[in-house]
Scaffold this active site. Structure first.
Site, PDB file in Angstrom:
ATOM      1  N   CYS A 142      30.564  43.142  34.736  1.00  0.00           N
ATOM      2  CA  CYS A 142      30.340  43.748  33.423  1.00  0.00           C
ATOM      3  C   CYS A 142      30.821  45.194  33.445  1.00  0.00           C
ATOM      4  O   CYS A 142      31.298  45.697  34.456  1.00  0.00           O
ATOM      5  CB  CYS A 142      28.859  43.694  33.071  1.00  0.00           C
ATOM      6  SG  CYS A 142      28.152  42.026  33.094  1.00  0.00           S
TER       7      CYS A 142
ATOM      8  N   LEU B 206      29.994  40.341  30.876  1.00  0.00           N
ATOM      9  CA  LEU B 206      30.647  39.117  31.324  1.00  0.00           C
ATOM     10  C   LEU B 206      29.518  38.185  31.743  1.00  0.00           C
ATOM     11  O   LEU B 206      28.831  38.436  32.730  1.00  0.00           O
ATOM     12  CB  LEU B 206      31.580  39.383  32.502  1.00  0.00           C
ATOM     13  CG  LEU B 206      32.294  38.155  33.082  1.00  0.00           C
ATOM     14  CD1 LEU B 206      33.251  37.556  32.058  1.00  0.00           C
ATOM     15  CD2 LEU B 206      33.025  38.498  34.368  1.00  0.00           C
TER      16      LEU B 206
ATOM     17  N   ILE C  63      27.742  35.405  33.418  1.00  0.00           N
ATOM     18  CA  ILE C  63      27.866  34.476  34.540  1.00  0.00           C
ATOM     19  C   ILE C  63      26.553  33.721  34.753  1.00  0.00           C
ATOM     20  O   ILE C  63      26.540  32.516  34.971  1.00  0.00           O
ATOM     21  CB  ILE C  63      28.253  35.230  35.834  1.00  0.00           C
ATOM     22  CG1 ILE C  63      29.554  36.008  35.649  1.00  0.00           C
ATOM     23  CG2 ILE C  63      28.353  34.268  37.011  1.00  0.00           C
ATOM     24  CD1 ILE C  63      30.785  35.156  35.494  1.00  0.00           C
TER      25      ILE C  63
ATOM     26  N   ASN D  82      25.613  46.293  36.049  1.00  0.00           N
ATOM     27  CA  ASN D  82      26.812  45.533  36.382  1.00  0.00           C
ATOM     28  C   ASN D  82      26.588  44.970  37.771  1.00  0.00           C
ATOM     29  O   ASN D  82      26.486  45.724  38.742  1.00  0.00           O
ATOM     30  CB  ASN D  82      28.050  46.431  36.375  1.00  0.00           C
ATOM     31  CG  ASN D  82      29.262  45.742  36.984  1.00  0.00           C
ATOM     32  OD1 ASN D  82      29.449  44.542  36.819  1.00  0.00           O
ATOM     33  ND2 ASN D  82      30.075  46.497  37.701  1.00  0.00           N
ATOM     34  N   GLY D  83      26.465  43.653  37.889  1.00  0.00           N
ATOM     35  CA  GLY D  83      26.276  43.104  39.223  1.00  0.00           C
ATOM     36  C   GLY D  83      25.653  41.729  39.235  1.00  0.00           C
ATOM     37  O   GLY D  83      25.481  41.086  38.193  1.00  0.00           O
ATOM     38  N   GLU D  84      25.327  41.292  40.429  1.00  0.00           N
ATOM     39  CA  GLU D  84      24.678  40.005  40.646  1.00  0.00           C
ATOM     40  C   GLU D  84      23.565  40.197  41.671  1.00  0.00           C
ATOM     41  O   GLU D  84      23.805  40.737  42.760  1.00  0.00           O
ATOM     42  CB  GLU D  84      25.669  38.963  41.183  1.00  0.00           C
ATOM     43  CG  GLU D  84      26.884  38.715  40.302  1.00  0.00           C
ATOM     44  CD  GLU D  84      26.556  38.016  38.999  1.00  0.00           C
ATOM     45  OE1 GLU D  84      25.456  37.444  38.902  1.00  0.00           O
ATOM     46  OE2 GLU D  84      27.402  38.031  38.090  1.00  0.00           O
TER      47      GLU D  84
ATOM     48  N   VAL E 268      48.734  33.020  44.741  1.00  0.00           N
ATOM     49  CA  VAL E 268      49.846  33.646  44.037  1.00  0.00           C
ATOM     50  C   VAL E 268      50.882  34.117  45.043  1.00  0.00           C
ATOM     51  O   VAL E 268      50.545  34.490  46.176  1.00  0.00           O
ATOM     52  CB  VAL E 268      49.365  34.839  43.175  1.00  0.00           C
ATOM     53  CG1 VAL E 268      48.833  35.975  44.049  1.00  0.00           C
ATOM     54  CG2 VAL E 268      50.469  35.344  42.257  1.00  0.00           C
TER      55      VAL E 268
ATOM     56  N   THR F 194      49.041  51.350  48.891  1.00  0.00           N
ATOM     57  CA  THR F 194      48.574  50.045  49.370  1.00  0.00           C
ATOM     58  C   THR F 194      47.860  49.278  48.278  1.00  0.00           C
ATOM     59  O   THR F 194      48.070  48.076  48.094  1.00  0.00           O
ATOM     60  CB  THR F 194      47.593  50.233  50.546  1.00  0.00           C
ATOM     61  OG1 THR F 194      48.109  51.191  51.442  1.00  0.00           O
ATOM     62  CG2 THR F 194      47.353  48.922  51.256  1.00  0.00           C
TER      63      THR F 194
ATOM     64  N   ARG G  34      50.276  48.002  45.496  1.00  0.00           N
ATOM     65  CA  ARG G  34      51.085  46.885  45.987  1.00  0.00           C
ATOM     66  C   ARG G  34      50.289  45.571  45.963  1.00  0.00           C
ATOM     67  O   ARG G  34      50.799  44.528  45.555  1.00  0.00           O
ATOM     68  CB  ARG G  34      51.529  47.156  47.426  1.00  0.00           C
ATOM     69  CG  ARG G  34      52.601  48.203  47.598  1.00  0.00           C
ATOM     70  CD  ARG G  34      52.862  48.421  49.082  1.00  0.00           C
ATOM     71  NE  ARG G  34      53.953  49.347  49.341  1.00  0.00           N
ATOM     72  CZ  ARG G  34      54.334  49.713  50.560  1.00  0.00           C
ATOM     73  NH1 ARG G  34      53.705  49.221  51.624  1.00  0.00           N
ATOM     74  NH2 ARG G  34      55.342  50.555  50.727  1.00  0.00           N
TER      75      ARG G  34
END
Length: 591
Positions: A2, A51, A53, A75-77, A267, A316, A319
């Site tokens: 979130c 969000l 969940i 924000n979290g679980e 991916v 890093t 990328r």
């Protein structure tokens, strides 16, 4: 994940201020596209972009205690929320949200309740009884958080920098494992594990203990009320996550709700190491595998969006974030809202190839400690923000508090890379899951050489980025780099290119100070460069910079890549599609 934004103690409590807070909160809507909430109490505003969940139907935020005197935006679980609820029999809960327990725990334990939480979190809690507040961030910094201060004496707290950078006189990263209290107006570290002091542990390596600790970490992250999957590059870490998940999925509530088939995602550029290895592991485990292809040009076209969302100019991170950013969009389009990923293993077990040159077990262990402490600025930032850009949540079992305690208590002599004994990087983790009777993975996958994510998606990805930067940053620009960017001066054209984009989005001095700097080889800290004299002349974060270690190590004089690879000029690239090519089986998500 979130998005949270809190403005506390501002001089203006007008409707105009409320409108401004809502406007800033909308900058975080990508993190939580399912619902928005705002609570105002006098001169304090707590907002939330959700969000959903856990308990999608009723868990909207902010959340409250019974009489709404305690307000929290999270924000979290919280993985042990059901256990914690059982310890609060006198309290009445309004929702099934895992985060509602925070308000009630605070009533019972004050700020000390943070130690009781098993999960990842960033939160702001307002106590209207005395108009005080506390804010805290999880142990390692899996969830991002920033704090800022306004000229009017206000304190601003946001999941992302873009929520506060235009309205604060100064802002900075909220340190992981810390608490900020308005009563003391100062930070206090609440997370104090034994390894934090960097003292050398001596517990003998027990493969079964380590295996059980990791399995427990994965199982608790199967807590979900929405469709989920695993990121599967085919490397050791993601493969173990998938293997453990598939062994325990059938016994979970998620399997009963969404079916026993595990979806996996990978991916890469066409023909990349990750795509080949990922498919092989998926076939072995029997997952429903989704393979996403992208071109170098696809990635370059996304760089500006990646930098805006990740809020960094670290080479890093950019990328590696770009392929993850592209993949996350496709995953979310398939109806999946949560994925489990393998970040953190390399830091805990010394998995980066430069650890081959660790001079002794003491230096090996201290470097792992330094790497874990810095994760919130690198891999945690990437894994969270590259996925949250599309409303996708990434969970990281290797960074489970209990698992870290077990893994970091092992005598580092066992973690040391000793080729004469057949011990490659992360040998203890490989050994823990080397089960002859009931194999988790094929042997050659279990003992595959480490590939950093930005390398594994295809070596030409990094080469193409360098070629693209070569076209857009001139030698004359590099001569003036120290004057233009005196802090964290870019030393390569690729770094200069990213820095230009970053400062266009985030021009404040505070913003540039949130990004780490210093020399690095193959993702090492600056201290570890001392391990090998030749590294100081080959400073690049790619794993291929580990000369004499990586099977595809850079030559001392690498061949220059033609600019046409990255710019799209010439027949070599002009015929390629500029959209992500997707080859994936259909996804059926049962309701």
């Amino acid at each position: 994940m979130c998005g949270i934004l809190a403005v506390l103690g501002c001089a203006d409590d007008s409707q105009a201020k409320r409108v401004r807070v809502l406007e800033l909160s909308r900058r975080l809507k990508h993190r939580g596209p399912d619902w928005s909430g705002l609570h105002q109490f006098g001169d304090c505003f707590l907002s939330h972009q959700r969000l959903a969940i856990i308990d999608p139907a009723s868990g909207d935020q902010p959340l409250y205690n019974e009489d709404k005197s305690i307000i929290v935006t999270v924000n979290g679980e919280i993985y042990n929320h059901e256990e914690l609820r059982e310890k609060l029999p006198k309290h009445k809960f309004r929702t099934g949200s895992d985060c509602e327990v925070l308000a009630h725990l605070y009533e019972e334990h004050g700020e000390g309740f943070i130690d009781l939480l098993d999960g990842i979190f960033s939160f702001v809690l307002l106590d209207t009884r005395d108009n005080s507040f506390i804010a805290a961030r999880d142990a390692i910094g899996v969830t991002p958080l920033y704090i800022g201060w306004g000229l009017d004496g206000s304190v601003w707290i946001s999941s992302e920098m873009k929520g506060i950078n235009d309205d604060c006189e100064h802002f900075e990263i909220f340190p992981p494992g810390h608490l900020f209290s308005s009563k003391e107006a100062a930070f206090k570290r609440w997370y104090n594990p034994p390894w934090y002091t960097e003292s050398i542990p001596s517990t003998p390596f027990d493969p079964l203990t380590l295996r059980k600790a990791f399995e427990k970490a994965v199982i608790k992250r199967l807590m979900t009320d929405v469709p989920f999957g695993v990121l599967l590059s085919g490397g050791l870490d993601s493969s173990l996550v998938a293997a453990v998940t598939i062994r325990h999925l059938a016994e979970t509530k998620a399997a009963k709700q969404w079916g026993p088939k595990l979806h996996s995602f990978c991916v890469g550029l066409e023909g990349s190491p990750d795509l080949k290895a990922g498919k092989e592991v998926a076939d072995y485990l029997g997952t429903v595998h989704h393979e996403f292809h992208f071109t170098v040009q696809d990635g370059i076209d996304a760089i500006e969006d990646v930098i805006y969302h990740t809020e960094t100019y670290d080479v890093t991170t950019i990328r590696a974030s770009t392929p993850m950013f592209l993949m996350s969009r496709k995953i979310k389009a398939l109806g999946v809202k949560m994925v489990i990923s393998g970040e953190g293993s390399d830091e805990i077990f010394g998995g980066y190839l430069y650890f081959h040159k660790a001079p002794n077990k003491e230096e090996f262990h201290r470097e792992t400690c330094r790497k874990i402490k810095a994760l919130h600025q690198y891999d945690c930032l990437r894994a969270n923000k590259a996925t949250s850009a599309w409303g996708l949540e990434a969970r990281v079992p290797f960074l489970d508090k209990e698992f870290i305690n077990v893994a970091m208590s092992i005598d580092p002599e066992s973690k040391m890379i000793q080729r004469d004994l057949g011990r490659i990087e992360k040998w203890v983790l490989r050994k823990a899951f080397d089960d002859e009777e009931n194999p988790y993975l094929p042997k050659h996958i279990l003992y595959r050489q480490k590939e950093q994510f930005s390398d594994g998606v295809g070596y030409s990805w990094i080469d193409g980025l360098k070629a693209h930067a070569e076209v857009h940053v001139t030698d004359r620009m590099m001569l003036n780099a120290k004057k233009i960017y005196p802090h964290n001066t870019p030393t390569t054209k690729e770094a200069y290119y990213y820095r230009m984009i970053f400062e266009r989005f985030f021009p404040q001095n505070s913003a540039k100070l949130t990004v780490p700097g210093g020399p690095s080889v193959a993702c090492s800290t600056a201290k570890a460069i001392e391990w090998d004299a030749q590294w100081s002349g080959n400073l690049d974060p790619s794993g291929r910079a580990a000369l004499g270690v990586h099977e595809s190590a850079y030559d001392h004089h690498p061949q220059k890549i033609p600019a046409s690879i990255s710019t799209g000029n010439g027949s070599a690239t002009s015929k390629k599609q500029r959209i992500i090519e997707v080859a994936t089986p259909s996804v059926t998500i049962k309701s």
